[in-house]
Design a protein around this motif. Sequence first.
Motif, PDB file in Angstrom:
ATOM      1  N   SER A  61       0.826  -1.221   0.000  1.00 48.11           N
ATOM      2  CA  SER A  61       0.000   0.000   0.000  1.00 48.11           C
ATOM      3  C   SER A  61       0.850   1.257   0.000  1.00 48.11           C
ATOM      4  O   SER A  61       0.428   2.298  -0.512  1.00 48.11           O
ATOM      5  CB  SER A  61      -0.911   0.023   1.230  1.00 48.11           C
ATOM      6  OG  SER A  61      -1.783  -1.074   1.193  1.00 48.11           O
ATOM      7  N   GLU A  62       2.043   1.175   0.558  1.00 46.03           N
ATOM      8  CA  GLU A  62       2.880   2.375   0.637  1.00 46.03           C
ATOM      9  C   GLU A  62       3.194   2.924  -0.759  1.00 46.03           C
ATOM     10  O   GLU A  62       3.299   4.142  -0.961  1.00 46.03           O
ATOM     11  CB  GLU A  62       4.175   2.090   1.390  1.00 46.03           C
ATOM     12  CG  GLU A  62       4.938   3.392   1.644  1.00 46.03           C
ATOM     13  CD  GLU A  62       6.031   3.261   2.692  1.00 46.03           C
ATOM     14  OE1 GLU A  62       6.427   2.125   3.004  1.00 46.03           O
ATOM     15  OE2 GLU A  62       6.475   4.313   3.180  1.00 46.03           O
ATOM     16  N   ASN A 115       2.337  -1.309 -20.974  1.00 44.58           N
ATOM     17  CA  ASN A 115       3.173  -1.050 -19.796  1.00 44.58           C
ATOM     18  C   ASN A 115       2.390  -0.465 -18.631  1.00 44.58           C
ATOM     19  O   ASN A 115       2.907   0.359 -17.879  1.00 44.58           O
ATOM     20  CB  ASN A 115       4.326  -0.101 -20.138  1.00 44.58           C
ATOM     21  CG  ASN A 115       5.290  -0.743 -21.097  1.00 44.58           C
ATOM     22  OD1 ASN A 115       5.676  -1.906 -20.893  1.00 44.58           O
ATOM     23  ND2 ASN A 115       5.664  -0.029 -22.147  1.00 44.58           N
ATOM     24  N   ALA A 116       1.152  -0.863 -18.502  1.00 42.82           N
ATOM     25  CA  ALA A 116       0.339  -0.369 -17.391  1.00 42.82           C
ATOM     26  C   ALA A 116       0.894  -0.915 -16.076  1.00 42.82           C
ATOM     27  O   ALA A 116       1.496  -1.982 -16.040  1.00 42.82           O
ATOM     28  CB  ALA A 116      -1.106  -0.813 -17.565  1.00 42.82           C
ATOM     29  N   GLU A 117       0.659  -0.159 -15.007  1.00 44.19           N
ATOM     30  CA  GLU A 117       0.967  -0.662 -13.659  1.00 44.19           C
ATOM     31  C   GLU A 117      -0.202  -1.565 -13.269  1.00 44.19           C
ATOM     32  O   GLU A 117      -1.292  -1.106 -12.959  1.00 44.19           O
ATOM     33  CB  GLU A 117       1.093   0.514 -12.683  1.00 44.19           C
ATOM     34  CG  GLU A 117       0.973   0.141 -11.225  1.00 44.19           C
ATOM     35  CD  GLU A 117       2.289   0.242 -10.465  1.00 44.19           C
ATOM     36  OE1 GLU A 117       3.285   0.726 -11.037  1.00 44.19           O
ATOM     37  OE2 GLU A 117       2.311  -0.177  -9.298  1.00 44.19           O
ATOM     38  N   MET A 118       0.052  -2.862 -13.333  1.00 44.26           N
ATOM     39  CA  MET A 118      -1.047  -3.811 -13.130  1.00 44.26           C
ATOM     40  C   MET A 118      -0.994  -4.428 -11.743  1.00 44.26           C
ATOM     41  O   MET A 118       0.057  -4.882 -11.309  1.00 44.26           O
ATOM     42  CB  MET A 118      -0.958  -4.911 -14.179  1.00 44.26           C
ATOM     43  CG  MET A 118      -2.330  -5.452 -14.581  1.00 44.26           C
ATOM     44  SD  MET A 118      -2.200  -6.878 -15.710  1.00 44.26           S
ATOM     45  CE  MET A 118      -0.937  -6.376 -16.848  1.00 44.26           C
ATOM     46  N   GLU A 122       1.740 -13.688 -12.023  1.00 47.81           N
ATOM     47  CA  GLU A 122       3.092 -13.469 -12.504  1.00 47.81           C
ATOM     48  C   GLU A 122       3.219 -12.171 -13.308  1.00 47.81           C
ATOM     49  O   GLU A 122       4.212 -11.465 -13.212  1.00 47.81           O
ATOM     50  CB  GLU A 122       3.455 -14.647 -13.412  1.00 47.81           C
ATOM     51  CG  GLU A 122       4.926 -15.010 -13.394  1.00 47.81           C
ATOM     52  CD  GLU A 122       5.095 -16.368 -14.054  1.00 47.81           C
ATOM     53  OE1 GLU A 122       5.477 -16.374 -15.240  1.00 47.81           O
ATOM     54  OE2 GLU A 122       4.814 -17.395 -13.399  1.00 47.81           O
ATOM     55  N   ILE A 123       2.199 -11.866 -14.109  1.00 45.11           N
ATOM     56  CA  ILE A 123       2.269 -10.718 -15.028  1.00 45.11           C
ATOM     57  C   ILE A 123       2.169  -9.384 -14.278  1.00 45.11           C
ATOM     58  O   ILE A 123       2.542  -8.341 -14.802  1.00 45.11           O
ATOM     59  CB  ILE A 123       1.143 -10.840 -16.101  1.00 45.11           C
ATOM     60  CG1 ILE A 123       1.499 -10.059 -17.372  1.00 45.11           C
ATOM     61  CG2 ILE A 123      -0.187 -10.414 -15.553  1.00 45.11           C
ATOM     62  CD1 ILE A 123       0.529 -10.317 -18.518  1.00 45.11           C
ATOM     63  N   ALA A 124       1.665  -9.431 -13.035  1.00 42.87           N
ATOM     64  CA  ALA A 124       1.343  -8.187 -12.322  1.00 42.87           C
ATOM     65  C   ALA A 124       2.558  -7.579 -11.639  1.00 42.87           C
ATOM     66  O   ALA A 124       3.468  -8.285 -11.219  1.00 42.87           O
ATOM     67  CB  ALA A 124       0.269  -8.470 -11.276  1.00 42.87           C
ATOM     68  N   LYS A 125       2.522  -6.270 -11.518  1.00 44.54           N
ATOM     69  CA  LYS A 125       3.496  -5.537 -10.697  1.00 44.54           C
ATOM     70  C   LYS A 125       3.291  -5.899  -9.231  1.00 44.54           C
ATOM     71  O   LYS A 125       4.237  -6.120  -8.491  1.00 44.54           O
ATOM     72  CB  LYS A 125       3.246  -4.032 -10.912  1.00 44.54           C
ATOM     73  CG  LYS A 125       4.215  -3.145 -10.224  1.00 44.54           C
ATOM     74  CD  LYS A 125       5.406  -2.912 -11.113  1.00 44.54           C
ATOM     75  CE  LYS A 125       6.585  -2.358 -10.323  1.00 44.54           C
ATOM     76  NZ  LYS A 125       7.779  -2.315 -11.188  1.00 44.54           N
ATOM     77  N   VAL A 126       2.031  -5.931  -8.833  1.00 43.70           N
ATOM     78  CA  VAL A 126       1.666  -6.274  -7.456  1.00 43.70           C
ATOM     79  C   VAL A 126       0.552  -7.308  -7.529  1.00 43.70           C
ATOM     80  O   VAL A 126      -0.479  -7.060  -8.147  1.00 43.70           O
ATOM     81  CB  VAL A 126       1.179  -5.018  -6.691  1.00 43.70           C
ATOM     82  CG1 VAL A 126       0.622  -5.395  -5.333  1.00 43.70           C
ATOM     83  CG2 VAL A 126       2.308  -4.000  -6.552  1.00 43.70           C
TER      84      VAL A 126
END
Lengths: 350, 350
Positions: free
Chosen positions: B201-202, B283-286, B297-301
């Motif tokens: 969350s930070e 290149n979205a922040e996913m 796996e594909i996600a940033k978070v």
Amino acid sequence: MKADTTHIMRDEIREQPQAIRDTLAAEGERIAQFAARLRAEQIRHVLLVARGTSDNAATYARYLFGVVNGVLVTSVAASLFTVYDAELDLGDTLVLGISQSGTATDVIDVLKRARAMGTLTAAVTNTEDSPIYEAAELALLTRAYKEHSIPATKSYTTALAVLHRLAAQWAQDSEMAAALNSVPALMEQVFELEPQIEDHSERYRFLDTCVLLGRGFNLCTAHEIGLKLGECAQVVPAAHSAADFMHGPIASIQAEVPCLLIAPEGKALGSMLELAMALDERNAEMLTISNEPSLLEIAKVAFELPTGMPEHISPLVAVVVGQLLAYHVAIHKGLDPDRPAGLQKVTRTM
Amino acid sequence: MKADTTHIMRDEIREQPQAIRDTLAAEGERIAQFAARLRAEQIRHVLLVARGTSDNAATYARYLFGVVNGVLVTSVAASLFTVYDAELDLGDTLVLGISQSGTATDVIDVLKRARAMGTLTAAVTNTEDSPIYEAAELALLTRAYKEHSIPATKSYTTALAVLHRLAAQWAQDSEMAAALNSVPALMEQVFELEPQIEDHSERYRFLDTCVLLGRGFNLCTAHEIGLKLGECAQVVPAAHSAADFMHGPIASIQAEVPCLLIAPEGKALGSMLELAMALDERNAEMLTISNEPSLLEIAKVAFELPTGMPEHISPLVAVVVGQLLAYHVAIHKGLDPDRPAGLQKVTRTM
């Protein structure tokens, strides 16, 4: 890209009055015949299926057929059929698909399934002899002709015109039907606002999100202007009904997030005024598209609509302000509104 | 405000498993009786009326009753009645209002009008003997007990539980009914993710907008997590169905706008995977809430859900991740999630 470069989108916005005249002249008789059939078959429910801009036309139809025709209108998620294979009871129901291209795969799939069950099906499309003609029993054709710009404009307002005429004929309300004939001239009045819209758009050069608010007949306008801002100008749109917005989302509003209120005269105006007061208390950056003096006065940026429109035709007129706004914000951002990054004219979803 | 300060919202999130157990134990018999009545009266349509968080529960019910019970479900705009005085034909219809407080004025108004017309009416509420009891013929009571924090959490998931049990009993599907009993334990598994949610969350300390994406049964989860982020953490939420999102709004996505995908196993997963690929190309922040390895796996978070849940119960489990995320983003922003600026627990709209 210079601000004086012209784009197809701007031309197509300006073709709307003629496209509506052409649509009513060419399709009026078929709409009247279909309306007579809806009466004869005692249709009690309308199930709408559409995507993207056409889904905003469906939102307009939800209010229109509900208020004018007293039928229950459901905007169905195509996924109910295409993903979940739901078997719905569709007695006394019209299934109405809306697709400008006539090729929306999930809309076509729902029409085919409903028709195979013996349900009355129809389509509103801008493309003659497109696949939707085979799927639905009857297709009503808008005369926006070929739309080259990816963001839909004239295919949207002509679809609204067909839906309006259908509701009026179904209710045999000749006064309502006649009101639609004034739309082209009202749109031409809105075009005169363009220099002002262009000037104000510069303020939003670095805008990345925008809240769009409407209610009732103009809920569709909030969604459609949001969609145009997203498509042309890389603005993340958050569209809400004014009533829902008061139940939570308003808490997220800071001065940095502009709120655009679509609030012409009519029965929904009271709620919009209440909302404007609440936003003013929060020091929101408020934009209004209205013909109500107090809403024009309270706004940071106000776009004045012509007065004296019945509320049921105002979505066709108010949206033009938003189309021009999205166009000019895109130009100020150096984007090409005709070809948004990563979008095609026809999107296929199952 | 320090991160180790505790808030009522966090306690209420953690009370959800017990609240669901209590609701099913106390209300199960009445739900079964009402389901029998729906069968006896051959109800073919459900008209839902709700606002805010309860409207997200209504979105869940649209898929639930459609897929499980094969009835046409309309989520009606209260304004059709309260603003436009539409006179709808409501034969064979259940009008179902949802209001945790039992005092939502427009929901009550619609129930009263429908009941006066002889239509079957019912309510789902968390407040015994509230005004909605007088408006509807029958009220089903969630046992979330008093909810003190303004953002609704336990009153939402218990409403979902009542709707799920009602659909299962109506369809006489005992396997489906039994699946709901596993929800409390699954929620407790999600609580174990909290340290990871708090850490991540930070990253969103300066987040001002977020796109939320779901489809089918979890469209409601996208809307509800968006609402919590808006209420608690001053994040402007833009929630979309994954299918609609591909038809336009995706054009507005830049790397700076995080996209949260709610995508547990189930029939909607295919669309969500397709969407994830498209967002990855941009290149979205996913962020993902899923139990599908490729989506984690594909996600940033990534937040990993328990596996083996039927899709129809997953909205009760997946939303808990989002409640905790909204809570911890609020704490990192130095906000009080229990008392969002400018919101009251009960909002009145006409």
